[in-house]
Every structure is written in C-alpha cells, then in structure tokens.
Design an enzyme around this catalytic site. Structure first.
Site, PDB file in Angstrom:
ATOM      1  N   LYS A  12       0.869  -1.184   0.000  1.00  0.00           N
ATOM      2  CA  LYS A  12       0.000   0.000   0.000  1.00  0.00           C
ATOM      3  C   LYS A  12       0.894   1.218   0.000  1.00  0.00           C
ATOM      4  CE  LYS A  12      -4.428   0.799   0.022  1.00  0.00           C
ATOM      5  NZ  LYS A  12      -5.536  -0.076  -0.420  1.00  0.00           N
ATOM      6  N   ASP A  45      -7.014   4.107  -4.594  1.00  0.00           N
ATOM      7  CA  ASP A  45      -7.687   3.917  -3.310  1.00  0.00           C
ATOM      8  C   ASP A  45      -8.322   5.288  -3.026  1.00  0.00           C
ATOM      9  OD1 ASP A  45      -7.875   1.852  -0.924  1.00  0.00           O
ATOM     10  OD2 ASP A  45      -7.486   3.756   0.045  1.00  0.00           O
TER      11      ASP A  45
HETATM   12  P1  NDP Z   1     -12.970   7.472  -3.041  1.00  0.00           P
HETATM   13  O1  NDP Z   1     -11.921   8.476  -2.818  1.00  0.00           O
HETATM   14  O2  NDP Z   1     -13.507   7.261  -4.392  1.00  0.00           O
HETATM   15  O3  NDP Z   1     -14.201   7.754  -2.070  1.00  0.00           O
HETATM   16  C1  NDP Z   1     -14.038   7.812  -0.693  1.00  0.00           C
HETATM   17  C2  NDP Z   1     -15.377   8.114  -0.056  1.00  0.00           C
HETATM   18  O4  NDP Z   1     -15.293   7.905   1.355  1.00  0.00           O
HETATM   19  C3  NDP Z   1     -15.797   9.547  -0.246  1.00  0.00           C
HETATM   20  O5  NDP Z   1     -17.185   9.629  -0.251  1.00  0.00           O
HETATM   21  C4  NDP Z   1     -15.203  10.207   0.989  1.00  0.00           C
HETATM   22  O6  NDP Z   1     -15.812  11.427   1.366  1.00  0.00           O
HETATM   23  C5  NDP Z   1     -15.454   9.147   2.040  1.00  0.00           C
HETATM   24  N1  NDP Z   1     -14.466   9.278   3.100  1.00  0.00           N
HETATM   25  C6  NDP Z   1     -13.119   9.235   2.971  1.00  0.00           C
HETATM   26  N2  NDP Z   1     -12.518   9.431   4.144  1.00  0.00           N
HETATM   27  C7  NDP Z   1     -13.511   9.625   5.024  1.00  0.00           C
HETATM   28  C8  NDP Z   1     -13.528   9.871   6.404  1.00  0.00           C
HETATM   29  N3  NDP Z   1     -12.386   9.976   7.119  1.00  0.00           N
HETATM   30  N4  NDP Z   1     -14.741   9.989   7.010  1.00  0.00           N
HETATM   31  C9  NDP Z   1     -15.885   9.891   6.296  1.00  0.00           C
HETATM   32  N5  NDP Z   1     -15.925   9.649   4.971  1.00  0.00           N
HETATM   33  C10 NDP Z   1     -14.757   9.522   4.361  1.00  0.00           C
HETATM   34  O7  NDP Z   1     -12.357   6.114  -2.464  1.00  0.00           O
HETATM   35  P2  NDP Z   1     -12.885   4.604  -2.674  1.00  0.00           P
HETATM   36  O8  NDP Z   1     -14.348   4.559  -2.873  1.00  0.00           O
HETATM   37  O9  NDP Z   1     -11.993   3.969  -3.647  1.00  0.00           O
HETATM   38  O10 NDP Z   1     -12.535   3.990  -1.242  1.00  0.00           O
HETATM   39  C11 NDP Z   1     -13.503   3.823  -0.215  1.00  0.00           C
HETATM   40  C12 NDP Z   1     -13.101   2.654   0.648  1.00  0.00           C
HETATM   41  O11 NDP Z   1     -13.059   1.468  -0.151  1.00  0.00           O
HETATM   42  C13 NDP Z   1     -11.719   2.777   1.295  1.00  0.00           C
HETATM   43  O12 NDP Z   1     -11.741   2.182   2.564  1.00  0.00           O
HETATM   44  C14 NDP Z   1     -10.828   1.963   0.357  1.00  0.00           C
HETATM   45  O13 NDP Z   1      -9.666   1.506   1.011  1.00  0.00           O
HETATM   46  C15 NDP Z   1     -11.794   0.834   0.023  1.00  0.00           C
HETATM   47  N6  NDP Z   1     -11.473   0.047  -1.173  1.00  0.00           N
HETATM   48  C16 NDP Z   1     -11.326   0.648  -2.389  1.00  0.00           C
HETATM   49  C17 NDP Z   1     -11.017  -0.105  -3.498  1.00  0.00           C
HETATM   50  C18 NDP Z   1     -10.864   0.483  -4.844  1.00  0.00           C
HETATM   51  O14 NDP Z   1     -10.596  -0.270  -5.781  1.00  0.00           O
HETATM   52  N7  NDP Z   1     -11.032   1.785  -5.022  1.00  0.00           N
HETATM   53  C19 NDP Z   1     -10.842  -1.574  -3.400  1.00  0.00           C
HETATM   54  C20 NDP Z   1     -11.100  -2.108  -2.086  1.00  0.00           C
HETATM   55  C21 NDP Z   1     -11.394  -1.309  -1.024  1.00  0.00           C
HETATM   56  P3  NDP Z   1     -15.101  12.817   1.010  1.00  0.00           P
HETATM   57  O15 NDP Z   1     -15.347  13.030  -0.434  1.00  0.00           O
HETATM   58  O16 NDP Z   1     -15.768  13.798   1.904  1.00  0.00           O
HETATM   59  O17 NDP Z   1     -13.643  12.644   1.342  1.00  0.00           O
HETATM   60  O1  2IT Z   2      -7.870  -1.869  -1.013  1.00  0.00           O
HETATM   61  C1  2IT Z   2      -7.781  -2.331  -2.167  1.00  0.00           C
HETATM   62  O2  2IT Z   2      -7.866  -3.547  -2.390  1.00  0.00           O
HETATM   63  C2  2IT Z   2      -7.569  -1.391  -3.273  1.00  0.00           C
HETATM   64  N1  2IT Z   2      -7.553  -0.183  -3.041  1.00  0.00           N
HETATM   65  C3  2IT Z   2      -7.362  -1.905  -4.670  1.00  0.00           C
HETATM   66  C4  2IT Z   2      -5.926  -2.274  -4.887  1.00  0.00           C
HETATM   67  C5  2IT Z   2      -5.567  -2.681  -6.290  1.00  0.00           C
HETATM   68  O3  2IT Z   2      -4.378  -2.952  -6.483  1.00  0.00           O
HETATM   69  O4  2IT Z   2      -6.417  -2.746  -7.175  1.00  0.00           O
END
Ligand code: NDP
Ligand code: 2IT
Length: 445
Positions: A125, A165
């Site tokens: 990460k 992420d």
């Molecule tokens: P994005 O940046 O696209 O979206 C993040 C979302 O979560 C936004 O709505 C954001 O709000 C909110 N958020 C972030 N930090 C906080 C906080 N401290 N408190 C409240 N809300 C918060 O990220 P992703 O959708 O990609 O990621 C969301 C989750 O999914 C994370 O935990 C990530 O690790 C996990 N994940 C993502 C993957 C991927 O492929 N993208 C794969 C697997 C897991 P705001 O706009 O106000 O910051």
């Molecule tokens: O938390 C996760 O698994 C991710 N943000 C996706 C990582 C990736 O390499 O696609």
C-alpha cells in the site's frame, strides 16, 4: 516461536503510536490462533513474527508548485509488505490522514486479501498526505508527477503494481502512468485502473462495488434469500460506494443512503439509476459535496453523522476505516439489520465487530468482500501481459466467479475449524495459510 500475545507486544513496541496497524494485526493474529496452535511448522519458522514486519518501507519527500507558484511539500510512502505469492500489489491513497499506521494496516490487510483472490499477488500500500480536495487538475498533475519521480525506482510490472484507493481514481492513475512511462521509456502494466484505451480493463472501475454485492448475494444464498427487495444503507459516495449502489439497483434492492466526510443523505424513495447518475457526476466531475444531493432531490441531510441509524436489512460501509462503532452496531442490529458487507477496508471497530459475530448475522469482512477490486486489477495485469483485452462479459464473469470462490473458501475454512458461518476468521485463516506456506517454501528471506 513467540506466543500471539508476545508477537503483539513486539508489534506494539516496534510501531509506537500506530493504533490502526495494531488493530489490524490483532484482529488477524487472534483469529488465526487455532492454525498456529495446530501447526508446529509455522511456530518453528517464526512465521507470525516475520509476517507482521513489512519487507520494505519507502518514505520520501514530494515537492511541487501550486497554481500560485508557491512551493508545497508532502510526504510520499510505499509499504511493500509481503511478496511471497507474487509481485507487490495494492492501492495508493491520497488523503490528509495518510500516515505509517494507516498504510501499514492497509498493506497488512492487502497481503491476506490478495491471497484470497486466487491470483498471484503480494501485498502493498502507499500514498501521501496530499489532499486532492479543492486542488485544480493542474495541481493534481504536478503533484502526481513529482510523486512518481521518486516512486518509479521502487515499482515495476514484475516488482510492484500500484492502483487507486481513497483520493486516487482514473485521473490520478493517468498522470502517474504518464510520468512513469516518460521516466522509464517503457509502456507496461505498472499500474492498474488505467484508462480503457491505454491498457485498462473493462469492469475495473465497477469491480470493488460489484464484487461487494456478489459477495453479499453469496451470503444471502446460504439462508435461501436474495438481495431483491432489501432495503440497504451505503456509506461513502466514491468509487466503492457508487458501484455498490449501481449493482444493488440492478438486482432490485432499494438503497436509501450515501455519505461523505461531512454527513449523509437519506432518500426514503431510493437512490435509483437516474439519481445515482446525478450523484456520480457530482462526485466524479464536479467534485462537490453529497449535501447537494439532498437539495436537488428533496432528500434528508444529516450533517456530521453516519447512516447507521437508518433502518435497513443490509448495510454496506464503503467510506473508510473505523466508520462503524459500537453504538452504530447496536442501532443497526436493533433496527433489524442482518447483513453487513464491507466495501471499505476495516470499517468496523472492534466494539462493533464483537456484536456482529456474537449475533451471527451475515458479516462479510473487508478482505474477502472487497477483494473484487484488486482481483480485477489482477485480471488487468493478465490482459496487459498477454497484450489483449477481454470483453466486459468475460471480465465480469471472472470477477463473479472469484467472489463466489472467495466466499466458498472462507466459509469452508470456517467449517473446518469448527466456527461455521464465521467468515471473518475463515477469511483470515484461508488468506494466511497460503502466504505462510509460500514463505516456508522460500526459506528464510
Ligand atoms: P474514493 O476516494 O472514491 O471515495 C471515498 C469516499 O469515502 C468519499 O465519499 C469520501 O468522502 C469518504 N471518506 C473518505 N474518508 C472519510 C472519512 N475519514 N470519514 C468519512 N468519509 C470519508 O475512495 P474509494 O471509494 O476507492 O474507497 C472507499 C473505501 O473502499 C476505502 O476504505 C478503500 O480503502 C476501500 N477500497 C477501495 C477499493 C478500490 O478499488 N477503489 C478496493 C477495495 C477497497 P469525502 O469526499 O468527503 O472525502
Ligand atoms: O484496497 C484495495 O484492495 C484497493 N484499493 C485496490 C488495490 C488494487 O491494487 O487494485
């Protein structure tokens, strides 16, 4: 070898002031205790003591000029946690809270998640405390170029393959890829989540959310139920949340909430396809706040609150770590919620986790439920290596099959250890065993 409590004490001593990392390590180690007890080979080789220590940690300075010409300084990181089963793989997070504790918890979780995907990927990460909020495209580009100017020497298509992420989506991956290509004079699959016409895979943007819902379907199947007609709460409004909502809608569920770091919207009529498209434009293009959804569609808005007090059948935390606390769990369970499926990484605090496990609800732990994102990144790597592109249907089918396999594996493993239905421990054990065996095979490295 040391006992689990001794290993945890060492982790605490070596990583002071890192609560998230300690939380993730504690959860995994305590749930794999039966495996350690019954396998002398892991104890003799001190696998636990080794697996909690990242193989390599890179920390670097990132200087860039903002639009006013002022000098800005951020900190960049890449935690290369474990490469026993494949090249390092995992996302980059750009968020002001990024620090060693958060990246180490995410890297540690990624090791076991990637192991569960069935694909050959190690865990890593990285990211920065850079805050993309309120920055122009130009500023984001300059930051990404400076960030990659150091990162490029530590990554490569057979070494370490970053992806997105929080705060890192298609735009950022584009700028990062462009700079890597320029520095190495090489067009390769060094990042995933790339654009479709320059090496990206169909379904990668959708994969995390779709995978989460496929996993929820598998859990419901064990009770002879389907997702159709279920009232669902979703937190977040980014990549993971958006495609969770899209798939839930396609399967006939009703989603009533979305959130961001300022608050949540409650739309009792349901966030249908048309409203979701509006919310996606709001978040991905205009980069606005979710509050505007409430103003546009006459929904309710709750400032500085999370959506867990809203009555639902199924809850999908898709925002960030520790977003479901003990009180939240009590309200969810009190309102009859019986499925929690994690899109975010470690969204459930220990005080909530305890309740979900005790009540034996359908609980899909992050490293299993959200593995569809990185699994499809793995499929993007395969397509890049073969220099071809699979159709949308082909990738979606593979993703679906992988999610079904992960559920089956976690569930069979739980059964084997006499904890039927406990996918939390099942996923941790299944993910661990594969990596631990590979570490044994490869000797003391
Ligand atoms: P994005 O940046 O696209 O979206 C993040 C979302 O979560 C936004 O709505 C954001 O709000 C909110 N958020 C972030 N930090 C906080 C906080 N401290 N408190 C409240 N809300 C918060 O990220 P992703 O959708 O990609 O990621 C969301 C989750 O999914 C994370 O935990 C990530 O690790 C996990 N994940 C993502 C993957 C991927 O492929 N993208 C794969 C697997 C897991 P705001 O706009 O106000 O910051
Ligand atoms: O938390 C996760 O698994 C991710 N943000 C996706 C990582 C990736 O390499 O696609």
């Amino acid at each position: 070898m040391d006992t689990i409590q001794e290993v945890l004490a060492t982790v605490k001593r070596r990583n002071p002031g890192e609560p998230e990392f300690l939380q993730a390590v504690t959860e995994v180690l305590e749930s794999i205790e039966p495996v350690i007890r019954s396998h002398k080979k892991y104890r003799d080789a001190r696998i636990l003591d080794r697996i909690v220590e990242p193989e390599r940690q890179v920390v670097f300075r990132v200087c860039w000029l903002d639009d006013r010409g002022a000098v800005q300084i951020n900190r960049g990181y890449r935690i290369q946690f474990n490469s026993a089963i494949g090249p390092y793989k995992g996302g980059l997070r750009f968020h002001p809270t990024v620090c060693p504790s958060i990246l180490k918890f995410l890297g540690f979780e990624q090791v076991f998640k990637n192991s569960l995907t069935t694909l050959p990927m190690g865990g890593a990460k990285g990211g920065s405390d850079f805050d993309p909020k309120g920055k122009s495209d130009n500023e984001v580009m300059h930051f990404c170029q400076s960030f990659m100017t150091e990162l490029f020497r530590h990554i490569g298509p057979d070494t370490d393959v970053p992806a997105g992420d929080i705060g890192v989506g298609g735009r950022e991956i584009g700028y990062l890829f462009g700079q890597y290509k320029r520095l190495r004079n090489e067009f390769s699959g060094v990042l995933t989540g790339k654009g479709l016409n320059w090496g990206g895979s169909l379904i990668r943007p959708e994969a995390t959310g779709y995978g989460v819902v496929y996993f929820a379907q598998e859990m419901l199947k064990t009770r002879g139920e389907s997702i159709e007609g279920k009232v669902c709460t979703v937190s977040g409004s980014g990549n993971a949340a958006q495609y969770t909502v899209e798939k839930l809608n396609q399967l006939g569920a009703k989603v009533v909430t979305l959130s961001d770091s300022n608050g949540f919207v409650y739309d009792k009529d349901g966030i249908n396809e048309e409203k979701l498209a509006w919310a996606m434009e709001l978040k991905n293009v205009r980069r606005g706040r979710i509050k505007e959804y409430a103003e546009k569609f006459g929904a309710e808005y709750y400032e500085n609150q999370r959506p867990w007090r809203v009555k639902c059948d199924c809850a999908f935390p898709c925002a960030t770590q520790n977003e479901v606390g003990g009180e939240d769990a009590r309200s969810l369970l009190g309102n009859g919620c019986y499925l929690v499926c994690e899109g975010a990484n470690m969204p459930t605090e220990p005080a909530a986790l305890e309740q979900f496990l005790a009540k034996k609800i359908l609980y899909g732990p992050a490293k299993a439920a959200n593995a569809g994102g990185v699994a499809t990144s793995g499929l993007e790597m395969s397509q890049n290596s073969m220099r071809l592109a699979w159709s949308r249907e082909e990738v979606d089918q593979r993703l679906h099959r992988i999610m079904t396999t992960i559920h089956g594996n976690a569930s069979e493993t739980a059964k084997e250890y006499g904890i039927n239905g406990n996918l939390f421990a099942g996923a941790n054990i299944a993910g661990f065993v594969k990596v631990a065996d590979a570490m044994l095979d490869q000797g003391l490295v």
